[in-house]
Design a protein around this motif. Structure first.
Motif, short mmCIF file in Angstrom:
data_model
loop_
_atom_site.label_atom_id
_atom_site.label_comp_id
_atom_site.label_asym_id
_atom_site.label_seq_id
_atom_site.Cartn_x
_atom_site.Cartn_y
_atom_site.Cartn_z
N ALA A 15 54.27 29.48 28.60
CA ALA A 15 54.79 28.81 29.79
C ALA A 15 54.65 29.77 30.97
N PRO A 16 53.42 30.05 31.39
CA PRO A 16 53.24 31.06 32.43
C PRO A 16 53.74 30.59 33.79
N LEU A 17 54.08 31.55 34.59
CA LEU A 17 54.52 31.27 35.96
C LEU A 17 53.32 30.84 36.80
N THR A 18 53.59 30.03 37.81
CA THR A 18 52.50 29.67 38.71
C THR A 18 52.36 30.69 39.83
N ALA A 19 53.43 31.44 40.09
CA ALA A 19 53.37 32.42 41.17
C ALA A 19 52.35 33.50 40.83
N ALA A 20 51.85 34.17 41.86
CA ALA A 20 50.85 35.21 41.66
C ALA A 20 51.42 36.31 40.78
N PRO A 21 50.63 36.83 39.83
CA PRO A 21 51.14 37.88 38.95
C PRO A 21 51.38 39.18 39.71
N ILE A 22 52.31 39.97 39.17
CA ILE A 22 52.57 41.29 39.76
C ILE A 22 51.72 42.28 38.99
N PHE A 23 50.95 43.08 39.66
CA PHE A 23 50.10 44.03 38.94
C PHE A 23 50.14 45.39 39.60
N ARG A 24 49.77 46.39 38.81
CA ARG A 24 49.97 47.76 39.22
C ARG A 24 48.76 48.37 39.91
N THR A 25 47.59 47.99 39.42
CA THR A 25 46.38 48.70 39.82
C THR A 25 45.52 47.82 40.71
N ILE A 26 44.96 48.42 41.74
CA ILE A 26 43.96 47.71 42.54
C ILE A 26 42.62 48.38 42.30
N VAL A 27 41.61 47.56 42.00
CA VAL A 27 40.27 48.08 41.76
C VAL A 27 39.50 47.93 43.07
N ASN A 28 38.94 49.02 43.54
CA ASN A 28 38.20 48.98 44.80
C ASN A 28 36.71 49.11 44.51
N ARG A 29 35.94 48.24 45.16
CA ARG A 29 34.48 48.33 45.05
C ARG A 29 33.95 48.78 46.41
N ALA A 30 33.31 49.94 46.42
CA ALA A 30 32.81 50.47 47.69
C ALA A 30 31.58 49.65 48.13
N ASP A 31 31.24 49.72 49.42
CA ASP A 31 30.12 48.89 49.88
C ASP A 31 28.76 49.42 49.45
N PHE A 32 28.75 50.63 48.85
CA PHE A 32 27.45 51.08 48.35
C PHE A 32 27.20 50.69 46.89
N CYS A 33 27.99 49.75 46.40
CA CYS A 33 27.76 49.18 45.07
C CYS A 33 26.36 48.61 45.00
N ILE A 34 25.65 48.89 43.91
CA ILE A 34 24.26 48.43 43.81
C ILE A 34 24.16 47.14 42.99
N ASN A 35 25.29 46.53 42.69
CA ASN A 35 25.31 45.24 41.99
C ASN A 35 24.57 45.25 40.67
N CYS A 36 24.64 46.37 39.97
CA CYS A 36 23.89 46.46 38.72
C CYS A 36 24.58 45.69 37.60
N GLY A 37 25.89 45.50 37.69
CA GLY A 37 26.58 44.70 36.69
C GLY A 37 27.02 45.46 35.46
N ILE A 38 26.87 46.78 35.46
CA ILE A 38 27.33 47.55 34.29
C ILE A 38 28.84 47.40 34.13
N CYS A 39 29.54 47.35 35.25
CA CYS A 39 30.99 47.21 35.18
C CYS A 39 31.39 45.91 34.48
N GLN A 40 30.56 44.89 34.68
CA GLN A 40 30.89 43.61 34.06
C GLN A 40 30.87 43.73 32.53
N SER A 41 29.87 44.47 32.02
CA SER A 41 29.83 44.61 30.57
C SER A 41 30.83 45.67 30.10
N ALA A 42 31.25 46.56 31.01
CA ALA A 42 32.19 47.60 30.60
C ALA A 42 33.60 47.05 30.47
N CYS A 43 33.91 45.99 31.20
CA CYS A 43 35.29 45.52 31.24
C CYS A 43 35.47 44.28 30.39
N PRO A 44 36.28 44.36 29.33
CA PRO A 44 36.51 43.15 28.53
C PRO A 44 37.60 42.26 29.13
#
Lengths: 488, 532
Positions: A15-44
């Motif tokens: 019975a999850p809440l509809t309100a936005a979840p509270i979370f601790r960490t913010i992930v920042n992507r710098a603008d020099f990201c090369i869009n290689c997508g390795i992070c996508q496979s690294a993060c489950p």
């Protein structure tokens, strides 16, 4: 009381809440990201995903390679067609640094979410609130890998470890024998001797868990709050202490316990099997008379007497118990302190000792409330001497109220609170009880206890940091000059 | 000096001068290069003219030129000791040395995201540093001795005899014996390990086979032990069987006569510190077909070990248990050709948790005939445990060690039993403190795993397990750990630990770590300050 065997269980479901979840960490992507997508496979945990390409983009994108004449398959998207990485979904992040480490250009970094620490107040930290929210979301026992990560010990609840038994009586069987542990408790006077004539038996009520709700001290917002709590307590066969008089005939709900400070009462009180007398506002010397007056009103009913938790009043509690009070509800502050300033756990142990000395402890039921906001507080309060705990602030936390001020006598909501969907509100409270009951069973199992009623005041089954620390420090002679550079 | 001591010296001598140790010499593929999260952030402004004065100034090699050019490369942030540098190396602080004020040194906000009260960011980063270089980090880079938990080990300090300015020579350190005996009884095989620690149990299922191999290789290199954990003994570990302890836990997963015979030491796990009174947890997704075959269970079901041993409800039952294991071990080893040249007898260890009556439990274990009593304190590691159990059941190891040590002493049996402490032993300093509290040696687990890049995110139990490939049996995830690379990292860590331990002993004026046992007078408690 019934001879029929009945297995108590609480039906939990997501019975999850509809309100936005509270979370601790913010992930920042710098603008020099090369869009290689390795992070996508690294993060489950799906923090990193590509943007969804629009249909137009796919259709209009130029083909960069010659069509394969040997195959009728459509061409795979070329590199130019692959959409960019979307903004990271930080609320999914578990702070594992895997993407940060795998990123070939160092474009990812983690930082703290400034919002995370604005929840709760100066006493209740966000971690404590999010734990309750998780339990109410899922009804599950929070499980995680890696060892304990908090401070060594603390005061009050944090200064207690429950004991366990290494090789024990065959009364328990870990997770497989849980169903044989009883969490049922009886509220009411327990006679000292066996009664031949059952009609003489004092009024008492059995509930399936040593946890009830205390709605009487909660702020009455939103108006449906009481209905949700009553629904949850009805479905879990426990009780809710609620302020009287209240509208819409809640007394027809068998799990409602109306609480009133008055001697003059609405008519329906005479038909109630159980009610509460709130003595909080009265001088202690009037308590006994007040109770007698109210008891006369409906002598057959179970009357809970509510009084502030204060070690200076131990004698008065003893007098009440000797006079025949069946059930005493002692209330601490929202932060788990007694009026005298002691921690609820310490105060309760003193009171329990006094009642034992007075020879009445086994005859009465002690309900304790105030500051019980985590699953581990339940067994610890029981070990310190309570029979039943009453939950109040935990109810609000479970329903998603994360900004409040618990410092005063009354609880103030200090921030916006989006109450949950009314359809799931009661379910969330059931989830909370279900999760806390399961965690209580873990502790009981580890202690080798088969019946929760035997834990009440069982101080031999807990380890106190205060005592252990004193013994530990005693091993070492006092420090000499601590600024001696040789010490380290 | 015994043979084992010589071995330790050899291990040690193979490495020194330790500064020549090649960090990460094995397989530096991208998956294996762990970028240490830097504590400080060094950046150049546009005013930089690539003059290179900072390269000359910095004693830690933070500043470098791009190879083959005069351009400045990205600064090596992880090596920078930050703002304190100004006081420590006033003549080498790059910010002051730069003629154009083009260098800034600021705290890295990302570093604050690491760690927790027990394993502070500094402590974790120092463990990574040790795993990478094989040496303790520079004194000023990280607080490597204590965490921020505010109690227990973190409140204890040594009363050293020597000041930090006095530096030992390599010979001074080599003279110190840090080995311990695992069997103190007059009978049975003598097993001595050259360092006062061995690896704790991590089951096949909770961690991958690659991680188990890495730990076993490192254990062999250091002539110490690692433990199989409760998930059975994979055949692949047998090349290192002389350095692998077989654990027999309540679930009896994969326990066969053969696996008991393989080991020189068998460990009975009565309880685990992170979840005392609860059995092991392996959640369904991690129970892959390989794991389930080993455990003789159905794949992709959650496996919860029972608690306690249903065959053990008393000291007499426990004795039967120990006798059974010894007998099985002896008969397998004496009947099989494979063990023809090895001693037939095995040592038995009992791993127990820390309840209030832990002293009685230890005595009971002794009378049952075990050689090692292994206390696992409440703040130990786990692959999956209910959060309520990690914090709230049984006491921390710091309280349990002196209780047991002193009780065994009063009973007159202290010198017949090896007391091993685990559960919250994070580094060499904790080990030294545990020994000074009364243990003979320690068992470490979490630090091994941190050497393999664990960030303690606590997702070991979720889904297919750890995304770093440590606590995961998933085929894809697990490939990230190359056993050889992992073994090198753990060996490096052990080298740093042994150096730290020798340094502590030297600064205390001790020649043998066994002299440190139960020396409460060599420590003081920070909380006792001002009371005199």
């Amino acid at each position: 009381m019934t001879a029929r065997f009945h297995r108590y269980r609480i039906a939990t479901r997501n019975a999850p809440l509809t309100a936005a979840p509270i979370f601790r960490t913010i992930v920042n992507r710098a603008d020099f990201c090369i869009n290689c997508g390795i992070c996508q496979s690294a993060c489950p945990y799906d923090v990193h995903e590509r943007q969804v390409a629009s249909l137009e983009l796919r259709v209009s994108s130029p083909k960069t390679s010659a069509p394969d004449s040997l195959s009728s398959n459509p061409q795979p998207l070329s590199w130019l067609d692959v959409p960019k990485m979307a903004d990271p979904k930080s609320h999914n992040c578990t702070n594992c640094f895997h993407c940060v480490n795998e990123c070939p250009v160092g474009a990812l970094s983690l930082s703290g979410n400034p919002d995370f620490h604005t929840q709760g107040d100066d006493f209740y930290k966000t971690e404590a609130i999010t734990a309750v929210i998780f339990e109410a979301d899922s009804g599950r026992v929070p499980v995680s890998g890696a060892g304990y990560r908090g401070p060594f010990a603390g005061e009050g609840f944090d200064g207690i470890w429950t004991d366990m038994s290494e090789i024990v009586r065959p009364t328990r069987d870990g997770i497989h024998g849980r169903e044989w542990i009883s969490t049922a408790v009886t509220l009411g006077r327990r006679p000292k001797w066996a009664l031949i004539n059952q009609s003489e038996a004092p009024a008492n009520i059995e509930i399936g868990i040593p946890m009830i709700f205390n709605a009487a001290d909660l702020p009455a917002v939103p108006p449906e709050l009481l209905d949700w709590i009553l629904k949850a307590s009805l479905e879990t066969q426990t009780l809710t202490l609620a302020r009287a008089p209240i509208g819409k005939e809640p007394w027809k709900n068998p799990s409602a316990v109306l609480s009133s400070a008055d001697a003059s009462l609405p008519e329906y009180f005479s038909s109630l099997k159980i009610s509460e007398l709130d003595l909080t506002g009265r001088a202690p010397d009037q308590w006994l008379d007040c109770w007698r007056q109210r008891k006369k009103h409906n002598p057959k009913a179970l009357l809970i007497v509510k009084a502030p938790l204060d070690t200076r009043l131990v004698k008065t509690y003893g007098q009440l118990a000797l006079a025949g009070v069946e059930t005493l509800h002692l209330r601490g502050s929202w932060r788990g302190l007694a009026l005298c300033g002691k921690h609820l756990t310490d105060a309760l142990r003193l009171i329990d000792d006094h009642l034992i000395d007075a020879g009445v402890r086994d005859e009465i039921t002690l309900i304790v409330s105030g500051g019980i906001t985590a699953a581990e507080h339940v067994p610890k309060t029981l070990l310190c001497g309570a029979d039943v705990v009453a939950l109040d602030l935990a109810v609000l936390m479970a329903l998603g109220a994360t900004r409040f001020d618990s410092s005063g006598k009354t609880l103030k909501l200090t921030g916006p609170w989006l109450p949950p969907d009314p359809k799931i509100a009661a379910q969330r409270l059931k989830n909370l009880l279900g999760s806390w009951r399961d965690q209580l069973l873990e502790i009981l199992g580890a202690m080798g206890m088969r019946d929760v009623q035997r834990t009440a005041g069982e101080t031999g089954r807990m380890l106190l940091n205060e005592e252990l620390d004193k013994e530990f420090r005693g091993l070492f002679s006092p420090a000499q000059a601590a600024d001696d550079p040789r010490y380290g | 000096m015994t043979l084992a001591m010589d071995k330790s010296s050899i291990t040690f001598l193979n490495r020194p001068p330790a500064s020549n140790l090649q960090p990460l010499s094995i397989n530096p593929s991208p998956h294996h290069a762990w970028k240490r999260i830097a504590k400080w952030k060094v950046s150049y402004t546009n005013a930089c003219i690539d003059c290179g004065l900072c390269v000359l100034a910095c004693p830690y090699g933070v500043h470098r030129r791009l190879e083959g050019t005069l351009k400045m490369a990205q600064p090596q942030n992880a090596e920078c000791i930050g703002v304190p540098c100004e006081k420590i190396h006033p003549d080498n602080f790059c910010v002051k040395q730069c003629p154009f004020d083009a260098i800034t040194v600021t705290p890295n906000p990302e570093f604050d995201m690491l760690g927790d009260a027990r394993y502070s960011a500094d402590l974790m980063a120092s463990l990574w540093h040790m795993a990478e270089t094989g040496l303790p980090p520079p004194e000023h880079l990280y607080e490597r001795r204590v965490g921020n938990s505010g109690g227990g080990f973190d409140q204890l300090r040594f009363r050293f005899k020597k000041t930090p300015h006095e530096q030992p020579s390599a010979n001074d350190l080599l003279e110190i014996n840090i080995g311990i005996d695992l069997n103190k009884r007059p009978t049975g095989p003598k097993i001595r390990i050259p360092v006062p620690w061995y690896g704790g149990g991590m089951s096949y299922g909770s961690v991958s086979l690659n991680v188990m191999k890495a730990r076993a290789m490192a254990a062999m290199a250091w002539d110490t032990f690692t433990s199989t954990g409760e998930g059975g003994y994979p055949q692949e570990l047998t090349p290192w069987k002389d350095h692998v302890i077989t654990q027999v836990a309540t679930g009896m997963f994969g326990v066969r006569e053969e696996t008991i015979g393989w080991a020189r030491i068998v460990e009975i796990k009565y309880a685990q510190g992170a979840k005392p009174g609860l059995g092991g947890h392996l959640l369904s997704d991690k129970n892959t077909p390989d794991v389930s075959r080993m455990r003789e269970a159905v794949a992709f079901t959650s496996l919860f070990s029972p608690f306690p041993f249903h065959s053990v409800y008393s000291v007499e039952d426990h004795k039967k248990h120990v006798d059974w294991l010894s007998a099985v071990g002896r008969s397998v080893r004496s009947l099989s050709d494979r063990f023809k040249h090895t001693a037939p007898d095995i040592l038995v260890s009992a791993k127990v948790s820390t309840p209030g009556d832990v002293d009685m439990v230890a005595v009971g274990c002794y009378y049952g005939g075990v050689n090692i009593v292994h206390l696992d304190g409440g703040y130990g590691g786990t692959g999956a445990a209910p959060n309520i159990a990690k914090k709230n059941i049984a006491m921390p190891i710091e309280y349990a060690i002196p209780k047991v040590h002193r009780f065994l002493k009063e009973e007159g049996i202290r010198d017949e039993i090896t007391l091993i402490a685990s559960g919250g032993i994070r580094n060499a300093w904790d080990m030294a403190k545990a020994i000074a509290l009364g243990a003979d040696g320690c068992v470490i687990g979490t630090s091994d795993i941190i050497a393999l890049n664990c960030t303690r995110c606590g997702n070991c139990d979720k889904g297919r397990g750890c995304q770093h490939g440590i606590a995961s049996t998933d085929e894809v995830f697990a490939q990230q750990i190359d056993p050889e690379w992992g073994a090198q990292r753990i060996q490096n860590l052990y080298n740093a630990f042994s150096l730290d331990l020798r340094l502590i002993c030297w600064r205390l004026g001790l020649k043998n770590i066994q002299e440190l046992r139960g020396r409460y007078d060599l420590m003081y408690h920070m909380g006792n300050q001002g009371s005199d």
